[in-house]
Write a protein that holds these residues in place. Structure first.
Motif: not given
Length: 436
Positions: A67-69, A166-168, A76-79, A23-28
């Motif tokens: 997607i991040r680079e 969230i900018a993908p 991950t910490v930044r997001l 459950d709950g919101e997920i940020v892949p």
């Protein structure tokens, strides 16, 4: 309930993915680490195809793939700060790189939750009765693995709730790769191939070593990137009453075996597990180059090495033959062979590629480290009519039948190192590369 970040690594699927269930919101999230980009153009191409396919699947379910680079921990910490959450989930993995990533995530002020998903059984789920972190011999591991209870597969989500705003991020253009005949990546393609091959499972025990027939599943690259769940494959094989299904299940256990070995010995790519067997390597750049180019003059070896370049994949029996030829006949360091395979193999991962190179070289998990394989006799046994050789060595297309296996045009650097063994030793001849 606060959102959580699902840090995807080698679990690029929506079926049986514990990170995407609940459950709950997920940020892949997937972070492209520039430090890994240059290791293999073939794997980089396949990875980008997997990510594009996963993004489509997530969008079909109301979410997206972020997607991040950069550095995976820093991104991950930044997001997490952007989303205002401290909860991060990641699938447990065993390589030195993955273990360092997990340690850094734990010390970054995040609530890190490690889930299964990369293997059927997590490393450490079964341990030797006499103590120790991992099994060193496969057979007792296999017996414990087979009788141990497995987790229930995670439900495939119909919808995935994701926070707004969230900018993908953009997935960079897919690189070209090096192998012209390489497999296409992605869960969609993986499941299509699985459906097409599943009818062949009953014949797997009889045909997986037939090099010309090429009746292996070719699912190893999809397992390596997590486009397919190893648990899902294992459960399907376990539910099928046939010798072929049992043989395929055994190969999934081999895969898990090397993951638990690597968890206990994360420097498996660079350091021998048996140091005493790692002291006699020859230095011969010319012989190594002939092996890499598929120009040794030993047809079955050259066929395997040319298949590797053309497809980014090699038949499991050819992997055993070519690796044994480099280490046991030419006497060249297994690490040089491992690096070459790592460059080309789409399914090349640290546990299986490194573990099997060490097994073949006699520096790893082999109870008989001095065994040797005669490539001519291997070819006569597993490619008796020479069809596999002629497929990849067109110079020999007009040679009839099994005569194609005789050495031809042996270059001087190869001749210098060759020392063919006598008759094959009597032993259970098991190709330990995942029979994919």
């Amino acid at each position: 309930m606060a959102a959580r970040i699902a840090l995807l690594t080698r679990d690029l699927r929506v079926h049986d993915n514990p990170l995407l269930s609940g459950d709950g919101e997920i940020v892949p999230l997937f972070v492209l680490d520039p430090r890994l980009a240059g290791l293999s153009a073939n794997r980089q191409r396949f990875l980008h195809q997997c990510l594009a396919d996963l993004r489509d699947s997530l969008r079909d379910r109301g979410a997206d793939l972020v997607i991040r680079e950069g550095d995976p921990v820093a991104e991950t910490v930044r997001l997490a700060r952007e989303v205002d959450t401290a909860t991060v989930q990641v699938a447990g993995d065993v390589t030195d790189y993955a273990q360092r990533r997990e340690r850094r995530l734990r010390t970054a002020g995040l609530d890190l939750r490690v889930t299964p998903g990369v293997t059927v059984l997590p490393p450490g789920a079964v341990r030797p009765a006499g103590g120790g972190q991992s099994y060193r011999v496969f057979t007792p591991y296999w017996k414990s693995w087979e009788r141990t209870g497995w987790r229930e597969p995670a439900a495939t989500p119909r919808t995935i709730a994701m926070p707004d705003g969230i900018a993908p991020g953009r997935l960079p253009e897919t690189p070209a790769g090096e192998s012209p005949d390489a497999l296409a990546g992605g869960e969609t393609e993986a499941r299509r191939r699985l459906r097409a091959w599943s009818g062949e499972l009953s014949r797997y025990a009889d045909e997986h070593d037939d090099m010309a027939a090429d009746n292996t599943s070719r699912l190893s690259a999809y397992l390596r990137f997590g486009c397919l769940s190893p648990l899902e494959l294992a459960l399907a094989a376990k539910a099928t009453d046939s010798p072929g299904a049992q043989a395929f299940l055994r190969q999934l256990a081999w895969r898990d075996f090397y993951y638990q070995v690597t968890a206990a010995f994360p420097r498996i790519s660079t350091q021998p597990m048996r140091p005493s067997a790692d002291t006699t390597w020859r230095s011969d750049e010319d012989a190594l180059q002939h092996w890499q180019d598929g120009l040794t003059g030993v047809p079955i070896v050259d066929a395997g090495m040319r298949q590797l370049r053309a497809e980014g994949w090699m038949h499991n029996r050819a992997r055993l033959i070519t690796a044994a030829f480099l280490t046991k006949h030419l006497g060249i360091d297994w690490r040089l062979g491992l690096r070459w395979f790592s460059r080309w193999l789409i399914d090349g991962d640290v546990p299986n590629n490194s573990g099997n190179w060490q097994w073949t070289a006699g520096t790893g998990n082999d109870t008989r480290p001095y065994r040797r394989f005669n490539p001519i006799r291997q070819a006569q046994r597993f490619d008796p009519q020479g069809e596999y050789v002629r497929r990849y060595v067109p110079e020999l297309k007009d040679v009839d039948g099994g005569a194609v296996h005789q050495p031809w045009r042996l270059p001087e650097p190869v001749r210098r190192g060759l020392d063919y063994p006598g008759p094959l030793e009597s032993h259970r001849d098991e190709a330990v590369w995942l029979r994919n």
